[in-house]
Write a protein that holds these residues in place. Structure first.
Motif, PDB file in Angstrom:
ATOM      1  N   TYR A 243       0.838  -1.207   0.000  1.00  0.00           N
ATOM      2  CA  TYR A 243       0.000   0.000   0.000  1.00  0.00           C
ATOM      3  C   TYR A 243       0.870   1.254   0.000  1.00  0.00           C
ATOM      4  CZ  TYR A 243      -3.948  -3.035   1.184  1.00  0.00           C
ATOM      5  OH  TYR A 243      -4.907  -4.005   1.179  1.00  0.00           O
ATOM      6  N   LEU A 244       1.934   1.232   0.818  1.00  0.00           N
ATOM      7  CA  LEU A 244       2.831   2.382   0.878  1.00  0.00           C
ATOM      8  C   LEU A 244       3.456   2.642  -0.495  1.00  0.00           C
ATOM      9  CD1 LEU A 244       4.348   4.525   2.605  1.00  0.00           C
ATOM     10  CD2 LEU A 244       6.120   2.790   2.977  1.00  0.00           C
ATOM     11  N   ASN A 245       3.915   1.585  -1.141  1.00  0.00           N
ATOM     12  CA  ASN A 245       4.610   1.743  -2.406  1.00  0.00           C
ATOM     13  C   ASN A 245       3.656   2.002  -3.573  1.00  0.00           C
ATOM     14  OD1 ASN A 245       7.329   1.404  -1.505  1.00  0.00           O
ATOM     15  ND2 ASN A 245       6.865  -0.770  -1.147  1.00  0.00           N
ATOM     16  N   SER A 246       2.368   1.951  -3.314  1.00  0.00           N
ATOM     17  CA  SER A 246       1.389   2.266  -4.357  1.00  0.00           C
ATOM     18  C   SER A 246       0.916   3.712  -4.282  1.00  0.00           C
ATOM     19  CB  SER A 246       0.179   1.323  -4.247  1.00  0.00           C
ATOM     20  OG  SER A 246       0.573  -0.025  -4.441  1.00  0.00           O
ATOM     21  N   ILE A 247       1.382   4.453  -3.284  1.00  0.00           N
ATOM     22  CA  ILE A 247       1.003   5.859  -3.162  1.00  0.00           C
ATOM     23  C   ILE A 247       1.730   6.653  -4.249  1.00  0.00           C
ATOM     24  CG2 ILE A 247       1.038   7.901  -1.677  1.00  0.00           C
ATOM     25  CD1 ILE A 247       1.003   6.005   0.736  1.00  0.00           C
ATOM     26  N   GLU A 248       0.994   7.343  -5.090  1.00  0.00           N
ATOM     27  CA  GLU A 248       1.585   8.028  -6.238  1.00  0.00           C
ATOM     28  C   GLU A 248       2.193   9.368  -5.861  1.00  0.00           C
ATOM     29  OE1 GLU A 248      -1.441   8.250  -9.188  1.00  0.00           O
ATOM     30  OE2 GLU A 248      -1.514   6.060  -9.506  1.00  0.00           O
ATOM     31  N   ASN A 249       1.631  10.052  -4.900  1.00  0.00           N
ATOM     32  CA  ASN A 249       2.147  11.361  -4.491  1.00  0.00           C
ATOM     33  C   ASN A 249       3.363  11.155  -3.596  1.00  0.00           C
ATOM     34  OD1 ASN A 249       2.487  13.811  -2.826  1.00  0.00           O
ATOM     35  ND2 ASN A 249       0.620  14.512  -3.874  1.00  0.00           N
ATOM     36  N   ASP A 250       4.549  11.571  -4.066  1.00  0.00           N
ATOM     37  CA  ASP A 250       5.781  11.331  -3.319  1.00  0.00           C
ATOM     38  C   ASP A 250       5.799  12.070  -1.980  1.00  0.00           C
ATOM     39  OD1 ASP A 250       6.720   9.687  -5.303  1.00  0.00           O
ATOM     40  OD2 ASP A 250       7.878  11.269  -6.311  1.00  0.00           O
ATOM     41  N   VAL A 251       5.246  13.269  -1.961  1.00  0.00           N
ATOM     42  CA  VAL A 251       5.219  14.043  -0.706  1.00  0.00           C
ATOM     43  C   VAL A 251       4.363  13.321   0.337  1.00  0.00           C
ATOM     44  CG1 VAL A 251       4.537  16.226   0.375  1.00  0.00           C
ATOM     45  CG2 VAL A 251       5.621  16.228  -1.886  1.00  0.00           C
ATOM     46  N   LEU A 252       3.185  12.866  -0.082  1.00  0.00           N
ATOM     47  CA  LEU A 252       2.297  12.136   0.829  1.00  0.00           C
ATOM     48  C   LEU A 252       2.942  10.830   1.275  1.00  0.00           C
ATOM     49  CD1 LEU A 252      -0.405  11.732   2.253  1.00  0.00           C
ATOM     50  CD2 LEU A 252      -1.309  10.783   0.102  1.00  0.00           C
ATOM     51  N   LYS A 253       3.596  10.147   0.324  1.00  0.00           N
ATOM     52  CA  LYS A 253       4.248   8.884   0.669  1.00  0.00           C
ATOM     53  C   LYS A 253       5.328   9.100   1.721  1.00  0.00           C
ATOM     54  CE  LYS A 253       6.958   5.126  -1.396  1.00  0.00           C
ATOM     55  NZ  LYS A 253       7.516   4.577  -2.665  1.00  0.00           N
ATOM     56  N   GLN A 254       6.163  10.139   1.548  1.00  0.00           N
ATOM     57  CA  GLN A 254       7.216  10.417   2.520  1.00  0.00           C
ATOM     58  C   GLN A 254       6.631  10.817   3.862  1.00  0.00           C
ATOM     59  OE1 GLN A 254      10.535   9.942   1.634  1.00  0.00           O
ATOM     60  NE2 GLN A 254      10.811  10.039   3.874  1.00  0.00           N
ATOM     61  N   TYR A 255       5.549  11.577   3.819  1.00  0.00           N
ATOM     62  CA  TYR A 255       4.890  12.049   5.049  1.00  0.00           C
ATOM     63  C   TYR A 255       4.408  10.872   5.900  1.00  0.00           C
ATOM     64  CZ  TYR A 255       1.251  14.258   7.959  1.00  0.00           C
ATOM     65  OH  TYR A 255       0.462  14.677   9.007  1.00  0.00           O
ATOM     66  N   ILE A 256       3.697   9.951   5.293  1.00  0.00           N
ATOM     67  CA  ILE A 256       3.130   8.853   6.067  1.00  0.00           C
ATOM     68  C   ILE A 256       4.201   7.835   6.442  1.00  0.00           C
ATOM     69  CG2 ILE A 256       2.452   7.385   4.118  1.00  0.00           C
ATOM     70  CD1 ILE A 256      -0.143   6.756   5.686  1.00  0.00           C
ATOM     71  N   MET A 257       5.234   7.680   5.594  1.00  0.00           N
ATOM     72  CA  MET A 257       6.316   6.755   5.928  1.00  0.00           C
ATOM     73  C   MET A 257       7.116   7.277   7.125  1.00  0.00           C
ATOM     74  SD  MET A 257       9.206   5.034   3.459  1.00  0.00           S
ATOM     75  CE  MET A 257       9.925   6.618   3.001  1.00  0.00           C
ATOM     76  N   ASP A 258       7.449   8.585   7.129  1.00  0.00           N
ATOM     77  CA  ASP A 258       8.162   9.175   8.268  1.00  0.00           C
ATOM     78  C   ASP A 258       7.332   9.042   9.552  1.00  0.00           C
ATOM     79  OD1 ASP A 258      10.226   9.843   6.600  1.00  0.00           O
ATOM     80  OD2 ASP A 258       9.641  11.961   6.381  1.00  0.00           O
ATOM     81  N   TRP A 259       6.041   9.265   9.414  1.00  0.00           N
ATOM     82  CA  TRP A 259       5.135   9.151  10.568  1.00  0.00           C
ATOM     83  C   TRP A 259       5.145   7.723  11.115  1.00  0.00           C
ATOM     84  CZ3 TRP A 259      -0.635  11.139  10.204  1.00  0.00           C
ATOM     85  CH2 TRP A 259      -1.203  11.128  11.477  1.00  0.00           C
ATOM     86  N   ALA A 260       5.059   6.753  10.218  1.00  0.00           N
ATOM     87  CA  ALA A 260       5.056   5.354  10.643  1.00  0.00           C
ATOM     88  C   ALA A 260       6.380   4.971  11.301  1.00  0.00           C
ATOM     89  CB  ALA A 260       4.775   4.449   9.446  1.00  0.00           C
ATOM     90  N   PHE A 261       7.512   5.434  10.720  1.00  0.00           N
ATOM     91  CA  PHE A 261       8.814   5.113  11.318  1.00  0.00           C
ATOM     92  C   PHE A 261       8.948   5.728  12.715  1.00  0.00           C
ATOM     93  CE2 PHE A 261      10.872   4.273   6.985  1.00  0.00           C
ATOM     94  CZ  PHE A 261      10.853   2.897   7.204  1.00  0.00           C
ATOM     95  N   ASP A 262       8.422   6.926  12.901  1.00  0.00           N
ATOM     96  CA  ASP A 262       8.492   7.567  14.221  1.00  0.00           C
ATOM     97  C   ASP A 262       7.718   6.754  15.258  1.00  0.00           C
ATOM     98  OD1 ASP A 262       9.077  10.006  15.963  1.00  0.00           O
ATOM     99  OD2 ASP A 262       6.879   9.915  16.058  1.00  0.00           O
ATOM    100  N   ILE A 263       6.526   6.309  14.891  1.00  0.00           N
ATOM    101  CA  ILE A 263       5.722   5.482  15.802  1.00  0.00           C
ATOM    102  C   ILE A 263       6.436   4.163  16.074  1.00  0.00           C
ATOM    103  CG2 ILE A 263       3.563   4.193  16.037  1.00  0.00           C
ATOM    104  CD1 ILE A 263       2.207   6.404  14.391  1.00  0.00           C
ATOM    105  N   TYR A 264       6.916   3.547  14.997  1.00  0.00           N
ATOM    106  CA  TYR A 264       7.592   2.255  15.136  1.00  0.00           C
ATOM    107  C   TYR A 264       8.810   2.368  16.047  1.00  0.00           C
ATOM    108  CZ  TYR A 264      10.518  -1.747  14.012  1.00  0.00           C
ATOM    109  OH  TYR A 264      11.321  -2.870  14.109  1.00  0.00           O
ATOM    110  N   ASN A 265       9.664   3.390  15.827  1.00  0.00           N
ATOM    111  CA  ASN A 265      10.886   3.541  16.625  1.00  0.00           C
ATOM    112  C   ASN A 265      10.573   3.730  18.099  1.00  0.00           C
ATOM    113  OD1 ASN A 265      12.515   3.272  14.369  1.00  0.00           O
ATOM    114  ND2 ASN A 265      12.624   5.487  13.982  1.00  0.00           N
ATOM    115  N   ASN A 266       9.573   4.538  18.388  1.00  0.00           N
ATOM    116  CA  ASN A 266       9.205   4.784  19.788  1.00  0.00           C
ATOM    117  C   ASN A 266       8.702   3.514  20.460  1.00  0.00           C
ATOM    118  OD1 ASN A 266       9.137   7.799  20.879  1.00  0.00           O
ATOM    119  ND2 ASN A 266       8.757   7.873  18.664  1.00  0.00           N
TER     120      ASN A 266
END
Length: 575
Positions: A243-266
């Motif tokens: 699903y992440l890699n199917s997001i066409e908007n690069d800005v949106l993809k980076q936004y949600i990926m960074d958000w997920a990594f922050d949650i995951y790391n914590n």
């Protein structure tokens, strides 16, 4: 008609008492007359005032628990009540065919009916009993009226619990311990008397102490032991998510990926490192053996609570909060409008939840929170009580309306140093006025972490002390070096429990859509064999109730003279 006895003592919440289950058997013969079971009256059963009274009388005849004692005590004969009041109700005509009567005529008869029910209910002694009746008010409307024992009668005065707590906290206790359970009326106050630090004072507004105890869930495994593999995931699974890699908007993809990594790391750091605590493991083991909340346990659980509180919410939870509060950003709006981004958010959040389950996080968090909520109670009261640092004690149950019977085990038995008889209880067995089980003895025994030896205790109680407050007074009076100081209690000692109208005795039942009964399942008598329902527990040292002027003075005067409190201190100093 006799119903099979299903031994209701097993389903009642009275875990305080019965050490040996005794098979119940009826104390009277069966009635030959067919009886309509309480729950089987249809709305058609009450079309007139005569019907209303007949159904009321019959339900009471089948379900009420004190007719035998009341016949001996006051001469109340339920058949005489029928003979006296049936003609009066029969003379009232406006319930049936209301359209033929004026509203004034309907109201006049409703007032007569109201006075009849009030007189009848005031003849019984069960202070828990409440009757709710829907009475005709006009041609098309009904009013609901409540009847209870003592309605319309003057009762003894007593101090308001909140007023008493505020007074004691403000001017009578050193470093008081105070707790108020959020969104409830449950309050606890404790501390040593400023005038006599040897005496510890403890007051509670109701019996709900069991919810305030430290009850560790899954206590052998909640510290991340035996972690399973289901749900554990790593960063690569995030990066490779379809699903992440199917997001066409690069800005949106980076936004949600960074958000997920922050949650995951914590969460990853917390679950694998910062919440893993050898100190907690060692201190929990000590607590389970001693119930002592040490400084080390206290400090460590608060440190861990801070870590838990700072853990981020999931993506969907955060989005819902932002939208509800009007704080959603443009990227947040793009995210919820993009199917792949939204699917990724749900999939990622689901994986986080599975990881929390694998680490038993919810149980861990619950236990940390449970310890922190109750730590001060243990450190300021339970632990010094157990260690013998509290030498004399006042337990104030004035204006305490009762509560959870399980508190007899979890709370009251902390003050019990020897097993003792408290009283007796019985329940209805089948339909019929005098169909009861035998009286079953109630005992208290020491809590696993009770006081090691008897200490002087005074119980303060009054007319506002009801139900579990009265049972507590009776239980503590069974012990050495305990006195009850104050006024007679309310006299509502009958025990409540889940309803079972099919076996006689009913807690909360609606009949024919007109009548609602609230009455105990069990009758109670004290250790001497005396039924005190409607009378109350007799104090060892009587103190007259406060006047209205005294009640008002306590609210505004820090030097107010609380006569019962002063007498309690006086009695303790003699012991």
């Amino acid at each position: 008609m006799k119903k099979n006895n299903i031994n209701k003592a097993l389903i009642l919440r009275l875990c305080l008492i019965i050490l040996t289950v005794i098979p119940f058997s009826s104390c009277t013969r069966d009635d030959d007359e067919s009886i309509t079971e309480t729950g089987r009256y249809s709305s058609d059963a009450v079309e007139s005032y005569e019907d209303l009274f007949t159904v009321f009388w019959s339900v009471m005849d089948n379900e009420y628990n004190y007719f035998y004692e009341e016949k001996e005590r006051s001469g109340l004969d339920w058949d005489n009540v029928y003979a006296e009041y049936l003609p009066k109700f029969k003379a009232l005509k406006t319930m049936k065919d209301r359209e033929n009567y004026s509203n004034d005529e309907i109201l006049k008869e409703a007032n007569l009916e109201r006075s009849y029910f009030k007189d009848i209910v005031n003849r019984i002694s069960d202070k828990h009993f409440i009757l709710q009746v829907d009475l005709p008010a006009t041609r098309t409307e009904d009013n609901t009226e409540f009847f209870f024992v003592g309605k319309g009668k003057e009762s003894p005065l007593y101090y308001n619990k909140v007023t008493t707590m505020n007074f004691m906290r403000a001017s009578k206790l050193d470093n008081p311990y105070v707790y108020r359970k959020p969104n409830t009326n449950f309050r606890v106050l404790g501390g040593r008397l400023s005038s006599n630090p040897e005496i510890y004072y403890f007051s509670l507004s109701q019996f709900s102490m069991n919810s305030f105890d430290i009850h560790l869930q899954d206590k052998d495994n909640f510290l991340f032991k035996d972690i399973g593999t289901e749900g554990i995931f790593d960063r690569s699974q995030i990066e490779q998510n379809e699903y992440l890699n199917s997001i066409e908007n690069d800005v949106l993809k980076q936004y949600i990926m960074d958000w997920a990594f922050d949650i995951y790391n914590n969460w990853n750091e917390a679950l694998t490192t910062t919440l893993q605590s050898d100190v907690l493991t060692n201190e929990i083991e000590k607590f389970q053996n001693t119930e002592v909340v040490t400084d080390a346990l206290y400090n460590e659980t608060w440190r861990l609570q801070d870590i838990i509180d700072q853990l981020p919410a999931t993506i969907i939870e955060t989005l819902q909060s932002r939208f509800n509060n009007g704080e959603a950003s443009m990227l947040d709006r793009m995210l919820v409008g993009d199917e792949n981004a939204l699917n990724f958010a749900y999939a990622f959040d689901d994986q986080i939840e599975k990881t929390k389950i694998s680490y038993n996080f919810d149980t861990y968090s619950h236990n940390i929170n449970d310890i922190n909520n109750a730590a001060e109670l243990y450190r300021s009261f339970y632990n010094p009580l157990r260690s013998g640092d509290i030498k004399k004690l006042i337990i104030d149950v004035r204006d305490n309306g009762g509560g959870d019977v399980i508190d007899m085990r979890d709370f009251v038995e902390r003050f019990v140093s020897k097993e003792a008889l408290v009283g007796y209880q019985r329940t209805k067995e089948g339909n019929g006025r005098f169909n009861y089980t035998p009286w079953v003895p109630m005992y208290v025994k020491p809590h696993p972490f009770a006081i090691p030896n008897p200490i002087p205790i005074v119980v303060l109680a009054d007319y506002g002390s009801v139900s579990m407050a009265e049972m507590t007074t009776m239980a503590l009076k069974s012990q050495e070096m305990v006195k009850f100081v104050g006024d007679y209690t309310h006299g509502g000692t009958a025990a409540l429990g889940p309803g079972d109208e099919l076996n006689g005795g009913a807690l909360n039942i609606t009949v024919a859509n007109r009548l609602k009964f609230y009455m105990p399942l069990m009758a109670t008598k004290d250790a001497s064999g005396k039924v005190i329902e409607g009378i109350g527990v007799e104090p060892d040292v009587y103190v007259a109730p406060p006047t209205q002027e005294e009640r008002q003075d306590m609210k505004v005067n820090a030097n107010h003279k609380d006569r019962a409190m002063e007498k309690a201190v006086e009695e303790l100093m003699k012991m």
